[in-house]
Design a protein around this motif. Structure first.
Motif, PDB file in Angstrom:
ATOM      1  N   VAL A  39       0.766  -1.189   0.084  1.00 40.01           N
ATOM      2  CA  VAL A  39      -0.035   0.014  -0.045  1.00 40.01           C
ATOM      3  C   VAL A  39       0.858   1.166  -0.201  1.00 40.01           C
ATOM      4  CG1 VAL A  39      -1.459   1.422   1.344  1.00 40.01           C
ATOM      5  CG2 VAL A  39      -1.839  -1.312   1.165  1.00 40.01           C
ATOM      6  N   VAL A  40       0.520   2.075  -0.877  1.00 34.63           N
ATOM      7  CA  VAL A  40       1.493   3.248  -1.128  1.00 34.63           C
ATOM      8  C   VAL A  40       0.562   4.287  -0.634  1.00 34.63           C
ATOM      9  CG1 VAL A  40       2.722   4.943  -2.449  1.00 34.63           C
ATOM     10  CG2 VAL A  40       2.789   2.351  -2.883  1.00 34.63           C
ATOM     11  N   LEU A  41       0.873   5.017   0.369  1.00 34.05           N
ATOM     12  CA  LEU A  41       0.210   6.440   1.017  1.00 34.05           C
ATOM     13  C   LEU A  41       0.891   7.530   0.476  1.00 34.05           C
ATOM     14  CD1 LEU A  41       0.197   5.689   4.828  1.00 34.05           C
ATOM     15  CD2 LEU A  41      -1.476   4.936   3.026  1.00 34.05           C
ATOM     16  N   GLY A  42       0.089   8.545  -0.108  1.00 37.01           N
ATOM     17  CA  GLY A  42       0.677   9.794  -0.856  1.00 37.01           C
ATOM     18  C   GLY A  42       0.817   9.265  -2.402  1.00 37.01           C
ATOM     19  N   ALA A  43       0.066   8.527  -2.880  1.00 40.46           N
ATOM     20  CA  ALA A  43       0.315   8.050  -4.311  1.00 40.46           C
ATOM     21  C   ALA A  43       0.149   8.960  -5.315  1.00 40.46           C
ATOM     22  CB  ALA A  43      -0.442   6.785  -4.464  1.00 40.46           C
ATOM     23  N   ASN A  44      -0.305  10.178  -5.174  1.00 43.44           N
ATOM     24  CA  ASN A  44      -0.444  11.275  -6.038  1.00 43.44           C
ATOM     25  C   ASN A  44       0.843  12.097  -6.294  1.00 43.44           C
ATOM     26  OD1 ASN A  44      -1.195  12.130  -3.465  1.00 43.44           O
ATOM     27  ND2 ASN A  44      -1.725  14.007  -4.425  1.00 43.44           N
ATOM     28  N   GLY A  45       1.657  12.009  -5.196  1.00 40.73           N
ATOM     29  CA  GLY A  45       2.934  12.780  -5.175  1.00 40.73           C
ATOM     30  C   GLY A  45       3.998  12.118  -6.237  1.00 40.73           C
ATOM     31  N   THR A  46       4.968  12.836  -6.535  1.00 44.64           N
ATOM     32  CA  THR A  46       5.808  12.125  -7.503  1.00 44.64           C
ATOM     33  C   THR A  46       6.812  11.185  -7.115  1.00 44.64           C
ATOM     34  OG1 THR A  46       7.657  14.064  -6.845  1.00 44.64           O
ATOM     35  CG2 THR A  46       6.366  14.043  -9.003  1.00 44.64           C
ATOM     36  N   MET A  47       7.120  11.173  -5.593  1.00 45.38           N
ATOM     37  CA  MET A  47       7.625  10.066  -4.909  1.00 45.38           C
ATOM     38  C   MET A  47       6.826   9.130  -4.638  1.00 45.38           C
ATOM     39  SD  MET A  47      10.596   8.993  -3.929  1.00 45.38           S
ATOM     40  CE  MET A  47      11.698  10.441  -3.857  1.00 45.38           C
ATOM     41  N   GLY A  48       5.661   9.243  -4.217  1.00 47.05           N
ATOM     42  CA  GLY A  48       4.604   8.130  -4.122  1.00 47.05           C
ATOM     43  C   GLY A  48       4.545   7.164  -5.354  1.00 47.05           C
ATOM     44  N   PHE A  49       3.913   7.805  -6.418  1.00 46.73           N
ATOM     45  CA  PHE A  49       3.839   6.890  -7.379  1.00 46.73           C
ATOM     46  C   PHE A  49       5.026   6.605  -8.251  1.00 46.73           C
ATOM     47  CE2 PHE A  49       3.330  11.160  -9.951  1.00 46.73           C
ATOM     48  CZ  PHE A  49       4.562  11.064 -10.787  1.00 46.73           C
ATOM     49  N   GLN A  57       7.229  -3.822 -10.163  1.00 46.02           N
ATOM     50  CA  GLN A  57       7.960  -4.908 -10.557  1.00 46.02           C
ATOM     51  C   GLN A  57       8.201  -6.248  -9.982  1.00 46.02           C
ATOM     52  OE1 GLN A  57      12.092  -2.920 -10.663  1.00 46.02           O
ATOM     53  NE2 GLN A  57      11.135  -1.091 -11.749  1.00 46.02           N
ATOM     54  N   ALA A  58       7.679  -6.248  -8.819  1.00 51.98           N
ATOM     55  CA  ALA A  58       8.178  -7.418  -8.099  1.00 51.98           C
ATOM     56  C   ALA A  58       6.780  -7.896  -7.161  1.00 51.98           C
ATOM     57  CB  ALA A  58       9.223  -7.302  -7.116  1.00 51.98           C
ATOM     58  N   VAL A  59       5.724  -7.040  -7.174  1.00 52.02           N
ATOM     59  CA  VAL A  59       4.717  -7.501  -6.174  1.00 52.02           C
ATOM     60  C   VAL A  59       3.558  -7.323  -7.013  1.00 52.02           C
ATOM     61  CG1 VAL A  59       3.421  -6.392  -4.314  1.00 52.02           C
ATOM     62  CG2 VAL A  59       5.812  -6.223  -4.245  1.00 52.02           C
ATOM     63  N   PRO A  60       2.529  -8.393  -6.657  1.00 52.94           N
ATOM     64  CA  PRO A  60       1.400  -8.600  -7.562  1.00 52.94           C
ATOM     65  C   PRO A  60       0.338  -7.535  -7.542  1.00 52.94           C
ATOM     66  CG  PRO A  60       1.409 -10.526  -6.036  1.00 52.94           C
ATOM     67  CD  PRO A  60       2.892  -9.538  -5.863  1.00 52.94           C
ATOM     68  N   ARG A  61       0.246  -7.004  -6.119  1.00 49.74           N
ATOM     69  CA  ARG A  61      -1.075  -6.079  -6.029  1.00 49.74           C
ATOM     70  C   ARG A  61      -0.310  -4.811  -5.204  1.00 49.74           C
ATOM     71  NH1 ARG A  61      -5.816  -6.202  -1.626  1.00 49.74           N
ATOM     72  NH2 ARG A  61      -6.726  -4.041  -2.586  1.00 49.74           N
ATOM     73  N   VAL A  62      -0.526  -3.677  -5.823  1.00 51.20           N
ATOM     74  CA  VAL A  62       0.241  -2.358  -5.134  1.00 51.20           C
ATOM     75  C   VAL A  62      -1.343  -1.634  -5.208  1.00 51.20           C
ATOM     76  CG1 VAL A  62       1.471  -0.424  -5.301  1.00 51.20           C
ATOM     77  CG2 VAL A  62       2.340  -2.648  -6.002  1.00 51.20           C
ATOM     78  N   THR A  63      -1.577  -0.989  -3.896  1.00 48.44           N
ATOM     79  CA  THR A  63      -2.705  -0.021  -3.753  1.00 48.44           C
ATOM     80  C   THR A  63      -2.117   1.380  -3.470  1.00 48.44           C
ATOM     81  OG1 THR A  63      -4.155  -1.657  -2.818  1.00 48.44           O
ATOM     82  CG2 THR A  63      -4.551   0.619  -2.483  1.00 48.44           C
ATOM     83  N   ASP A 108       1.235  -6.378   3.038  1.00 47.16           N
ATOM     84  CA  ASP A 108       2.270  -6.689   3.728  1.00 47.16           C
ATOM     85  C   ASP A 108       3.504  -5.656   3.911  1.00 47.16           C
ATOM     86  OD1 ASP A 108       1.945  -9.747   3.276  1.00 47.16           O
ATOM     87  OD2 ASP A 108       1.753  -8.988   1.165  1.00 47.16           O
ATOM     88  N   LEU A 109       3.325  -4.688   3.240  1.00 43.10           N
ATOM     89  CA  LEU A 109       4.056  -3.409   3.376  1.00 43.10           C
ATOM     90  C   LEU A 109       3.280  -2.105   3.090  1.00 43.10           C
ATOM     91  CD1 LEU A 109       6.871  -1.869   3.468  1.00 43.10           C
ATOM     92  CD2 LEU A 109       7.021  -2.691   0.935  1.00 43.10           C
ATOM     93  N   ILE A 110       3.455  -1.460   4.148  1.00 42.50           N
ATOM     94  CA  ILE A 110       2.692   0.074   3.919  1.00 42.50           C
ATOM     95  C   ILE A 110       3.779   1.036   3.647  1.00 42.50           C
ATOM     96  CG2 ILE A 110       1.199   1.912   5.013  1.00 42.50           C
ATOM     97  CD1 ILE A 110       1.023  -1.700   6.391  1.00 42.50           C
ATOM     98  N   PHE A 111       3.760   1.598   2.583  1.00 40.46           N
ATOM     99  CA  PHE A 111       5.026   2.513   2.210  1.00 40.46           C
ATOM    100  C   PHE A 111       4.287   4.301   2.278  1.00 40.46           C
ATOM    101  CE2 PHE A 111       7.652   5.006  -1.040  1.00 40.46           C
ATOM    102  CZ  PHE A 111       8.760   4.588  -0.481  1.00 40.46           C
ATOM    103  N   GLU A 112       4.765   4.778   3.087  1.00 38.98           N
ATOM    104  CA  GLU A 112       4.394   6.431   3.438  1.00 38.98           C
ATOM    105  C   GLU A 112       5.208   7.348   2.465  1.00 38.98           C
ATOM    106  OE1 GLU A 112       4.984  10.011   4.683  1.00 38.98           O
ATOM    107  OE2 GLU A 112       6.280   8.535   5.636  1.00 38.98           O
ATOM    108  N   ALA A 113       4.542   7.958   1.748  1.00 40.58           N
ATOM    109  CA  ALA A 113       5.110   9.034   1.152  1.00 40.58           C
ATOM    110  C   ALA A 113       4.321  10.136   0.975  1.00 40.58           C
ATOM    111  CB  ALA A 113       5.303   8.541  -0.359  1.00 40.58           C
ATOM    112  N   VAL A 114       3.594  10.630   2.135  1.00 36.91           N
ATOM    113  CA  VAL A 114       2.917  11.803   2.178  1.00 36.91           C
ATOM    114  C   VAL A 114       3.701  13.079   2.440  1.00 36.91           C
ATOM    115  CG1 VAL A 114       0.916  10.392   3.221  1.00 36.91           C
ATOM    116  CG2 VAL A 114       2.361  11.741   4.826  1.00 36.91           C
ATOM    117  N   THR A 115       3.219  14.252   2.525  1.00 39.41           N
ATOM    118  CA  THR A 115       4.036  15.508   2.499  1.00 39.41           C
ATOM    119  C   THR A 115       4.963  15.469   3.641  1.00 39.41           C
ATOM    120  OG1 THR A 115       2.012  16.841   1.755  1.00 39.41           O
ATOM    121  CG2 THR A 115       3.452  17.846   2.974  1.00 39.41           C
ATOM    122  N   GLU A 116       6.074  16.192   3.674  1.00 39.25           N
ATOM    123  CA  GLU A 116       7.146  15.905   4.650  1.00 39.25           C
ATOM    124  C   GLU A 116       6.871  16.740   5.739  1.00 39.25           C
ATOM    125  OE1 GLU A 116      11.251  14.218   4.732  1.00 39.25           O
ATOM    126  OE2 GLU A 116       9.335  13.672   4.263  1.00 39.25           O
TER     127      GLU A 116
END
Length: 458
Positions: A39-49, A57-63, A108-116
C-alpha cells in the motif's frame, strides 16, 4: 584493513565458495517473507507514484491511496506515463484515505510518501498502527525526518517493523537508496529489505544512521547550499560554470536546486542546521536573499524562475542582489579556458591527468572551484561514523543517488598527498582518515562501478 576507515589495503577478492554462500544467504532471506500486497500512501505525489512503480516490478498487488480516489487515479496515470508498462495497470488499484484501514489490514508493506511534515506523518502512522497486521512492514520515504521520532508512541510491533526507505527522485531512474533503522527495528527485517530491494527492485542500498538528512542529503545539500551562498557574490551563471560537470557531476549545482525546488532545498537545510552542529555549519544556513526571493514566489523550476529561467529558447540567470534576470549569453565571463582543457582530458579517459590539471589550474575561479570540491571531500570524510559506518556508504549514495563523483573517487584520482595539500590550501579541515592514511592508499573499490561515468566532458 578497511581502506574506508583509513587503512591501506584492499579487501581480498571473494572466493567462489564465498560468493555461493552469499547467494544462498540472499535466497534464504528472500524466502523468509512474502510481499504480495504493498500500500502506497501519498500516491499522487511524484515520490509516491514513482516508488509505487518500483514495487509493481516485484509485487502482484499495489494499492495507491491519496486524499481522494480521483487523486490516486491521477497518480496511477502519472505512473503509467512514467514507464509505459502494462504491468502498472494490471497490478495497481486505487482508493482514498477513507479506505486506509481496510486495505492496510491485509498489506504486507505499507509505504508512506505523504507531505514532509512530522505531525502529518505521525497522524497516518497512528491509523496504520491500528489497522495493520502485527508482522506488516511500515516504511517511510522521508528525506530527513528522524526515523526514531516518527516511531514515537507507536506499538512495539510497529517499531519493530518500521524503517526508513529513502528513494531518490525519480526512483525508477536513480538506484541509490538509503536504509535507516529506528532503535527498535528488527535487524532481520533490515537484512530482508536490503536484500529484497537489491535483488527485486534493482537498488543500490546504503545503510545510514538516523541523523538529519541521513547521508546523501547531509553531504549533497551542504555543497548545493554553499554554491547558493557563493552565487550571491559571483552570480549563479559563473558558479555553475566553475563547479560544473568537469568537477564530477551530471547536473550543475544551482540548476539542481532549481530542479529540486527552493522550498524543498530550504526544508532540508533548515532541518540539518536545526539538528546538527559541525565544522561546516555555516555553509548549510540558507542565504537571506533566497528567503526573500521565496517570499516573492521564487521556487525554482516549479514557479518558472529560480537561479535561472527561460525566455523562449533563451536562458536567463539571476542578477546578484536583485530579483531581475539577464541572458546568460550576454554575461562577460572571466577566462575559463582551463575548464575546456580539463573536460577534454575527461573525454579521452585521462581522468588522473584531468584532475591533476584541476589542482594546478591558475586564477581565482579555479581557486573557487577547488574550495567547493575540497569542502565536499572534507565534509564527506568527516561524516564517517556519524552518518555512515564507513566512507563507502557516503561514496555510494553520492555516486548512485546524486550522480556525483564519490569523494573517494576524487581522492583516488587526484592522489592522497595532492588532495591533502589542496584541502589545506583551500582552508578546509583535513579529515583524520586522510591524514592518517598510508601513502598509496586507495579508498574506492567497487567491483561493478566504472569511475569514468562520473567525469563528464563538459
Amino acid at each position: 584493513v578497511d581502506p574506508s576507515r583509513g587503512g591501506n589495503k584492499r579487501a581480498p577478492s571473494r572466493s567462489k565458495k564465498l560468493v555461493s554462500t552469499s547467494t544462498q544467504s540472499a535466497q534464504n532471506l528472500l524466502a523468509s517473507r512474502k510481499l504480495n500486497h504493498v500500500v502506497v500512501l501519498g500516491a499522487n505525489g511524484t515520490m509516491g507514484f514513482g516508488s509505487g512503480v518500483l514495487f509493481t516490478q516485484a509485487v502482484p498487488r499495489v494499492t495507491f491511496l491519496a486524499r481522494t480516489k480521483e487523486k490516486a487515479d491521477q497518480g496511477l496515470a502519472a505512473a503509467k506515463a512514467m514507464v509505459r508498462s502494462n504491468t502498472v495497470s494490471q497490478r495497481v488499484d486505487t482508493g482514498g484515505y477513507e479506505d486506509l484501514e481496510k486495505v492496510c489490514a491485509d498489506a504486507d508493506l505499507i509505504f508512506e510518501a505523504v507531505t514532509e511534515q512530522l505531525s502529518l506523518k505521525q497522524e497516518f502512522f497512528a491509523r496504520v498502527d491500528a489497522a495493520r497486521r502485527a508482522d506488516a512492514i511500515v516504511a517511510t520515504v522521508t528525506s530527513g525526518l528522524s526515523i526514531n521520532t516518527l516511531a514515537e508512541g507507536r506499538s512495539e510491533s510497529f517499531r519493530k517493523n518500521f524503517l526508513g526507505l529513502h528513494f531518490f527522485n525519480p526512483p525508477n531512474v536513480i538506484v541509490g537508496t538509503e536504509l535507516i533503522a529506528n532503535k527498535d527495528t528488527d535487524p532481520g527485517l533490515l537484512d530482508f529489505i536490503e536484500t529484497y530491494s537489491e535483488k527485486k527492485l534493482g537498488r543500490t542500498m546504503i545503510r545510514t544512521h538516523d541523523t538529519a538528512g541521513f547521508a546523501g542529503n547531509r553531504v549533497g545539500f551542504k555543497v548545493l547550499n554553499e554554491c547558493a551562498i557563493l552565487a550571491e557574490e559571483h552570480g549563479p551563471a559563473l558558479i555553475d560554470k566553475v563547479v560544473g560537470p568537469y568537477t564530477g557531476r551530471a547536473l550543475t549545482p544551482l540548476a539542481t536546486v532549481d530542479l529540486v525546488g527552493w522550498d524543498i532545498h530550504r526544508a532540508i537545510v533548515d532541518n540539518i542546521v536545526a539538528l546538527t552542529k559541525d565544522e561546516a555549519h555555516s555553509t548549510l544556513v540558507l542565504p537571506k536573499y533566497m528567503a526573500e526571493l521565496m517570499d516573492k514566489g521564487t521556487l525554482g523550476n516549479k514557479s518558472g524562475r529560480g537561479f535561472f529561467m527561460r525566455d523562449g529558447k533563451r536562458k536567463l540567470a539571476l542578477i546578484p542582489g536583485t530579483d531581475r534576470y539577464q541572458p546568460v549569453d550576454e554575461i562577460k565571463f572571466p577566462d575559463l579556458s582551463y575548464i575546456a582543457e580539463i573536460a577534454e582530458l575527461h573525454r579521452i579517459g585521462r581522468y588522473d591527468a584531468a584532475m591533476a590539471a584541476f589542482v594546478a589550474a591558475k586564477g581565482p575561479e579555479a581557486d573557487l572551484a577547488r574550495k567547493v570540491i575540497s569542502g565536499y571531500i572534507s565534509y564527506s570524510f568527516h561524516r564517517v561514523g556519524e552518518c555512515t559506518d564507513t566512507i563507502t556508504g557516503i561514496d555510494l549514495i553520492m555516486g548512485q543517488g546524486f550522480n556525483w563523483a564519490p569523494p573517494s573517487v576524487l581522492v583516488d584520482t587526484i592522489g592522497l598527498k595532492p588532495t591533502i595539500a589542496m584541502l589545506e590550501k583551500s582552508g578546509v579541515p583535513v579529515p583524520a582518515i586522510l591524514a592518517n592514511a598510508a601513502p598509496g592508499t586507495r579508498f574506492f573499490n567497487h567491483p561493478t562501478i566504472n569511475v569514468g561515468k562520473f567525469f563528464v566532458a563538459g
